[in-house]
Design an enzyme around this catalytic site. Structure first.
Site, PDB file in Angstrom:
ATOM      1  CB  SER A  33      -0.925  -0.016   1.214  1.00 45.93           C
ATOM      2  OG  SER A  33      -0.189  -0.204   2.402  1.00 45.93           O
ATOM      3  CD  GLU A  44       1.103   7.564   5.362  1.00 47.19           C
ATOM      4  OE1 GLU A  44       0.983   6.432   5.882  1.00 47.19           O
ATOM      5  OE2 GLU A  44       1.554   8.555   5.969  1.00 47.19           O
ATOM      6  CG  PHE A  79      10.191  13.775   7.850  1.00 48.13           C
ATOM      7  CD1 PHE A  79       9.722  15.070   7.971  1.00 48.13           C
ATOM      8  CD2 PHE A  79       9.936  13.091   6.666  1.00 48.13           C
ATOM      9  CE1 PHE A  79       9.024  15.673   6.938  1.00 48.13           C
ATOM     10  CE2 PHE A  79       9.253  13.685   5.628  1.00 48.13           C
ATOM     11  CZ  PHE A  79       8.801  14.966   5.764  1.00 48.13           C
ATOM     12  CG  HIS A  84       1.647   1.798   4.630  1.00 53.17           C
ATOM     13  ND1 HIS A  84       0.440   1.958   3.979  1.00 53.17           N
ATOM     14  CD2 HIS A  84       1.957   3.020   5.137  1.00 53.17           C
ATOM     15  CE1 HIS A  84       0.035   3.215   4.084  1.00 53.17           C
ATOM     16  NE2 HIS A  84       0.942   3.882   4.771  1.00 53.17           N
TER      17      HIS A  84
HETATM   18  P1  FAD Z   1      -1.786   6.879  20.404  1.00 54.18           P
HETATM   19  O1  FAD Z   1      -1.900   5.426  20.110  1.00 54.18           O
HETATM   20  O2  FAD Z   1      -2.934   7.547  21.043  1.00 54.18           O
HETATM   21  O3  FAD Z   1      -0.472   7.065  21.304  1.00 54.18           O
HETATM   22  C1  FAD Z   1       0.109   8.351  21.474  1.00 54.18           C
HETATM   23  C2  FAD Z   1       0.959   8.368  22.742  1.00 54.18           C
HETATM   24  O4  FAD Z   1       0.086   8.301  23.878  1.00 54.18           O
HETATM   25  C3  FAD Z   1       1.918   7.182  22.887  1.00 54.18           C
HETATM   26  O5  FAD Z   1       3.063   7.634  23.541  1.00 54.18           O
HETATM   27  C4  FAD Z   1       1.138   6.203  23.782  1.00 54.18           C
HETATM   28  O6  FAD Z   1       1.999   5.358  24.502  1.00 54.18           O
HETATM   29  C5  FAD Z   1       0.390   7.189  24.685  1.00 54.18           C
HETATM   30  N1  FAD Z   1      -0.900   6.674  25.191  1.00 54.18           N
HETATM   31  C6  FAD Z   1      -1.845   5.996  24.498  1.00 54.18           C
HETATM   32  N2  FAD Z   1      -2.901   5.708  25.283  1.00 54.18           N
HETATM   33  C7  FAD Z   1      -2.634   6.249  26.498  1.00 54.18           C
HETATM   34  C8  FAD Z   1      -3.325   6.309  27.749  1.00 54.18           C
HETATM   35  N3  FAD Z   1      -4.527   5.742  27.885  1.00 54.18           N
HETATM   36  N4  FAD Z   1      -2.745   6.946  28.791  1.00 54.18           N
HETATM   37  C9  FAD Z   1      -1.515   7.527  28.655  1.00 54.18           C
HETATM   38  N5  FAD Z   1      -0.802   7.492  27.507  1.00 54.18           N
HETATM   39  C10 FAD Z   1      -1.348   6.872  26.445  1.00 54.18           C
HETATM   40  N6  FAD Z   1      -0.127  12.073  12.114  1.00 54.18           N
HETATM   41  C11 FAD Z   1      -0.959  12.982  11.556  1.00 54.18           C
HETATM   42  O7  FAD Z   1      -1.091  14.092  12.080  1.00 54.18           O
HETATM   43  N7  FAD Z   1      -1.654  12.708  10.417  1.00 54.18           N
HETATM   44  C12 FAD Z   1      -1.576  11.499   9.799  1.00 54.18           C
HETATM   45  O8  FAD Z   1      -2.230  11.279   8.785  1.00 54.18           O
HETATM   46  C13 FAD Z   1      -0.706  10.518  10.365  1.00 54.18           C
HETATM   47  N8  FAD Z   1      -0.570   9.292   9.786  1.00 54.18           N
HETATM   48  C14 FAD Z   1       0.185   8.340  10.420  1.00 54.18           C
HETATM   49  C15 FAD Z   1       0.232   7.046   9.874  1.00 54.18           C
HETATM   50  C16 FAD Z   1       0.945   6.047  10.511  1.00 54.18           C
HETATM   51  C17 FAD Z   1       0.951   4.658   9.922  1.00 54.18           C
HETATM   52  C18 FAD Z   1       1.662   6.323  11.715  1.00 54.18           C
HETATM   53  C19 FAD Z   1       2.440   5.244  12.402  1.00 54.18           C
HETATM   54  C20 FAD Z   1       1.651   7.619  12.246  1.00 54.18           C
HETATM   55  C21 FAD Z   1       0.904   8.626  11.612  1.00 54.18           C
HETATM   56  N9  FAD Z   1       0.831   9.914  12.124  1.00 54.18           N
HETATM   57  C22 FAD Z   1       0.011  10.842  11.550  1.00 54.18           C
HETATM   58  C23 FAD Z   1       1.617  10.283  13.301  1.00 54.18           C
HETATM   59  C24 FAD Z   1       0.832  10.048  14.609  1.00 54.18           C
HETATM   60  O9  FAD Z   1      -0.327  10.849  14.645  1.00 54.18           O
HETATM   61  C25 FAD Z   1       1.759  10.391  15.774  1.00 54.18           C
HETATM   62  O10 FAD Z   1       2.794   9.435  15.853  1.00 54.18           O
HETATM   63  C26 FAD Z   1       1.089  10.582  17.117  1.00 54.18           C
HETATM   64  O11 FAD Z   1       2.046  11.140  18.015  1.00 54.18           O
HETATM   65  C27 FAD Z   1       0.596   9.299  17.757  1.00 54.18           C
HETATM   66  O12 FAD Z   1      -0.502   8.816  17.147  1.00 54.18           O
HETATM   67  P2  FAD Z   1      -1.105   7.383  17.579  1.00 54.18           P
HETATM   68  O13 FAD Z   1      -2.361   7.206  16.858  1.00 54.18           O
HETATM   69  O14 FAD Z   1      -0.096   6.330  17.482  1.00 54.18           O
HETATM   70  O15 FAD Z   1      -1.417   7.721  19.136  1.00 54.18           O
END
Ligand code: FAD
Length: 274
Positions: free
Chosen positions: A5, A7, A206, A256
């Site tokens: 895939s 991105e 990055f 990906h």
């Molecule tokens: P989460 O899974 O919510 O985790 C974020 C942080 O919070 C981690 O340190 C985790 O350990 C911590 N955490 C989670 N749950 C809890 C809890 N209950 N209590 C305390 N701490 C907690 N960013 C963008 O802005 N736009 C995009 O389109 C985008 N695409 C991405 C695509 C991929 C495949 C990846 C891997 C990343 C992408 N990102 C994007 C970056 C991403 O948004 C960042 O890495 C962001 O900091 C974390 O997102 P996450 O969904 O992994 O967060």
């Protein structure tokens, strides 16, 4: 060849749209499973992401998949976007927390990606195949790898179907993460995110921001090539293709590619893998 895939980020200008269409046409030749479109955290691409997904689906006939971040957004904004994506025919989504742009104070209704996954499951049942992010080298804000893994597990418990990793240049970090996840009973596919190297100083920036490590030996070699763009390109392609081969041999379920809207660096890697 495994499923692949690609991105993209949403193009914003006419010039970027022309480049986007050209890149999509070139990469379409590799028969990807889907092409995903990033979403600016805090809503900075609120209209461009859906428009780009629509462009992929309607103009290119590709399964365009939206990324959706929850930080900085309200429940209502998220609900509107989900309905819009359903209307476009989307049944896969990449659900993320996102990072608030510096200076933006609004934190939004949902704090973590696990809450977004839960909202999507609660309100749309099994309609969406939900992808979430995973961090083989540990998310930079997590206190440690084990806690981060537990947070990853919470996203799976909330209903994630599969994961795509942050990019890395160390296959062992991926294998260890996958095996540790499996030991916790997390058996969803974890797809390596691959960043082909095109512009090294941009990659450096990055990587500093997202916590991905560029191994010292790669950095030293890159520096030694100086301005020799051909040598840099050839080396970068070899390094990334060799890692992909290891990942595939080691059981990665798919790959990906982070394309940065460029066809050539990704194609060069895929040609070596063919
Ligand atoms: P989460 O899974 O919510 O985790 C974020 C942080 O919070 C981690 O340190 C985790 O350990 C911590 N955490 C989670 N749950 C809890 C809890 N209950 N209590 C305390 N701490 C907690 N960013 C963008 O802005 N736009 C995009 O389109 C985008 N695409 C991405 C695509 C991929 C495949 C990846 C891997 C990343 C992408 N990102 C994007 C970056 C991403 O948004 C960042 O890495 C962001 O900091 C974390 O997102 P996450 O969904 O992994 O967060």
């Amino acid at each position: 060849m495994l499923p692949i895939s690609f991105e993209f980020y949403p193009p914003k200008t006419d010039e970027q749209r022309v480049q986007f269409d050209r890149t999509v046409r070139r990469l379409q030749a590799h028969a990807p499973q889907f092409m995903s479109v990033t979403f600016g955290a805090g809503g900075s691409t609120l209209s461009q992401t859906p428009e780009t997904v629509q462009r992929l689906r309607e103009d290119h006939g590709i399964d365009g998949v939206p990324h959706l971040t929850c930080v900085g957004g309200s429940r209502e904004e998220i609900r509107d976007l989900l309905h819009r994506y359903r209307a476009l025919g989307c049944n896969r989504i990449v659900a993320l927390r996102g990072d608030l742009p510096s200076g933006m104070a609004r934190s939004g209704d949902l704090r973590y990606a696990s809450e977004l996954v839960q909202l999507i499951r609660d309100e749309h049942g099994d309609h969406f195949h939900i992808e979430v992010g995973a961090y083989p080298e540990t998310h930079p804000q997590a206190p440690d790898a084990q806690i981060d893994l537990r947070h990853f597990q919470a996203k799976v418990t909330a209903g994630a179907n599969s994961a795509i990793t942050q990019y890395f240049y160390n296959a062992d970090a991926y294998f260890r993460f996958r095996d540790d996840a499996l030991a916790l009973g997390i058996d969803i596919p974890i797809v390596p995110g691959i960043m082909p190297i095109s512009n090294f100083s941009q990659l450096r920036r990055f990587s500093d921001a997202c916590g991905a490590e560029i191994p010292r030996w790669i950095e030293r070699r890159m520096r030694a090539f100086g301005d020799d763009a051909d040598a840099i390109r050839a080396f970068a392609t070899d390094v990334v293709a060799a890692m992909c081969r290891r990942l595939v041999d080691g059981g990665a379920p798919a790959l990906h590619f982070y394309t940065l809207n460029l066809a050539r660096p990704t194609q060069a890697v895929l040609q070596q893998l063919a």
